[in-house]
Design a protein around this motif. Structure first.
Motif, short mmCIF file in Angstrom:
data_model
loop_
_atom_site.label_atom_id
_atom_site.label_comp_id
_atom_site.label_asym_id
_atom_site.label_seq_id
_atom_site.Cartn_x
_atom_site.Cartn_y
_atom_site.Cartn_z
N SER A 191 -6.77 14.14 -2.59
CA SER A 191 -5.33 14.37 -2.67
C SER A 191 -4.56 13.06 -2.54
CB SER A 191 -4.89 15.37 -1.60
OG SER A 191 -5.16 14.85 -0.30
N ALA A 192 -5.04 12.15 -1.69
CA ALA A 192 -4.38 10.85 -1.55
C ALA A 192 -4.46 10.05 -2.85
CB ALA A 192 -4.99 10.07 -0.40
N VAL A 193 -5.63 10.10 -3.51
CA VAL A 193 -5.77 9.41 -4.80
C VAL A 193 -4.82 9.99 -5.83
CG1 VAL A 193 -7.35 9.04 -6.72
CG2 VAL A 193 -8.13 8.64 -4.39
N SER A 194 -4.75 11.32 -5.91
CA SER A 194 -3.84 11.97 -6.86
C SER A 194 -2.40 11.58 -6.60
CB SER A 194 -4.01 13.49 -6.79
OG SER A 194 -5.32 13.88 -7.17
N GLN A 195 -2.02 11.52 -5.33
CA GLN A 195 -0.65 11.14 -4.99
C GLN A 195 -0.35 9.70 -5.39
OE1 GLN A 195 -0.36 11.91 -0.79
NE2 GLN A 195 -0.60 14.13 -1.04
N GLN A 196 -1.31 8.81 -5.16
CA GLN A 196 -1.12 7.41 -5.53
C GLN A 196 -0.98 7.26 -7.05
OE1 GLN A 196 -0.93 4.50 -3.61
NE2 GLN A 196 -0.71 5.88 -1.86
N LEU A 197 -1.78 8.00 -7.80
CA LEU A 197 -1.71 7.91 -9.26
C LEU A 197 -0.40 8.48 -9.78
CD1 LEU A 197 -5.38 8.91 -10.09
CD2 LEU A 197 -4.36 6.66 -10.38
N ALA A 198 0.06 9.57 -9.19
CA ALA A 198 1.33 10.15 -9.60
C ALA A 198 2.47 9.18 -9.30
CB ALA A 198 1.56 11.49 -8.88
N ALA A 199 2.40 8.51 -8.15
CA ALA A 199 3.44 7.54 -7.80
C ALA A 199 3.40 6.35 -8.76
CB ALA A 199 3.24 7.06 -6.36
N LEU A 200 2.21 5.93 -9.16
CA LEU A 200 2.09 4.82 -10.10
C LEU A 200 2.68 5.18 -11.46
CD1 LEU A 200 1.04 1.97 -10.65
CD2 LEU A 200 -1.19 2.97 -11.21
N GLU A 201 2.40 6.40 -11.93
CA GLU A 201 3.00 6.84 -13.19
C GLU A 201 4.52 6.84 -13.10
OE1 GLU A 201 -0.21 9.69 -15.43
OE2 GLU A 201 0.97 10.61 -13.82
N SER A 202 5.05 7.24 -11.95
CA SER A 202 6.50 7.23 -11.75
C SER A 202 7.04 5.80 -11.76
CB SER A 202 6.85 7.93 -10.44
OG SER A 202 8.24 7.90 -10.20
N GLU A 203 6.29 4.88 -11.15
CA GLU A 203 6.73 3.48 -11.09
C GLU A 203 6.81 2.86 -12.48
OE1 GLU A 203 3.93 1.57 -8.56
OE2 GLU A 203 5.08 1.89 -6.74
N VAL A 204 5.80 3.11 -13.31
CA VAL A 204 5.74 2.44 -14.62
C VAL A 204 6.46 3.23 -15.71
CG1 VAL A 204 3.59 1.29 -14.00
CG2 VAL A 204 3.50 3.46 -15.24
#
Length: 294
Positions: free
Chosen positions: A31-44
């Motif tokens: 779940s932490a990995v999924s959250q980090q990836l979702a945040a990265l998609e939002s950043e870029v």
């Protein structure tokens, strides 16, 4: 601003293919990995992943970002190496992953040399097959991997490699085998034999199967083990024949062009100038330079 910690998560996902495997490599929860990836998609502001059931693949934007993430990681390794270079002391720990025969051949002598020449350097050795050491290296679990050259992608700029030694493969025959008295053995003469080989995925098995194919046959595999001492014991018991690297089990030379194993040391790109890693590389080259494949 892109969070470089999230780039590390994206790199792990690209390497391992699933959120679960990436989480395991990073010592995080899925779940932490999924959250980090979702945040990265939002950043870029781009979709970076295509989701297909449990597996994911990178979009073109994701592949572009991974290339830049690899470059960032290499620069961070270089920065760490340069900072370490300011420290004139030879103190620290280096984690080495190596397959068993290379531990005997080069790692153990290097460890003995370092204990005398640089007693502040602690070498931690992990016995791991060559094909498994590179993922550990890229995940940061080890600092230096000793592996077979043909298991490395030549275009992988995440790695810097250094040749150590080259050795031929020998045929190992049961004690009473009719070909046992020969100075050399033609692989084609073993087409009807039972074979003892390494397990699927082990690069030595790839070499054996290719050598037999070039000799005109597919080996009839009767037994498999990744332990060369076990392979030697099975052959001595009459269970079959084997083709193994010479430093693992000494056998009879192959007639003609023998299959070769080229052994290299690999480090993460950018870390090759770290003073501790340089010390270890130099120590590894001393016993490697004395190896004779004759």
């Amino acid at each position: 601003m892109i969070d470089p910690r999230r780039l590390r998560v994206l790199r792990a996902l690209a390497d391992h293919g699933t959120v679960t495997a990436a989480a395991r490599a990073l010592h995080l929860t899925p779940s932490a990995v999924s959250q980090q990836l979702a945040a990265l998609e939002s950043e870029v502001g781009h979709d970076l992943l295509r989701r297909r059931g449990r597996r994911v693949s990178l979009t073109p934007a994701g592949e572009l970002l991974v290339r830049h993430a690899n470059a960032v990681a290499a620069e961070l390794e270089r920065a760490q190496a340069m900072l370490a270079a300011f420290d004139a002391g030879e103190t620290g720990r280096v984690e080495v992953g190596s397959f068993a025969s290379a531990i005997t051949q080069v790692v153990a002598p290097a460890l003995a040399e370092l204990r005398v020449r640089a007693p502040g350097v602690v070498l931690r050795v992990r016995d791991v097959e060559g094909h498994a050491s590179v993922p550990l290296l890229l995940d940061g679990e080890i600092d230096l991997a000793i592996t077979e050259e043909y298991r490395l992608r030549t275009d992988d700029r995440r790695l810097t490699r250094f040749p150590l030694y080259t050795e031929p493969f020998d045929v190992v025959l049961p004690p009473a085998h009719p070909l046992g008295g020969r100075a050399e053995v033609d692989l084609g003469d073993l087409a009807d034999e039972d074979w003892v080989v390494t397990l699927p995925g082990n690069p030595v098995r790839d070499v054996v199967e290719l050598a037999c194919e070039q000799a005109g046959f597919a080996p009839r595999i009767a037994h498999a083990s990744d332990d060369f001492s076990a392979i030697g014991a099975l052959v001595r018991a009459g269970a079959g024949v084997a083709l193994v690297p010479r430093s693992a089990v000494r056998g009879v030379p192959v007639r003609g062009a023998a299959p070769l194993r080229r052994v290299v040391a690999a480090v993460r790109a950018g870390s090759e100038d770290h003073p501790l890693i340089k010390l270890v590389r130099e120590a590894l080259h001393h016993p490697a330079g004395t190896y004779s494949d004759s």
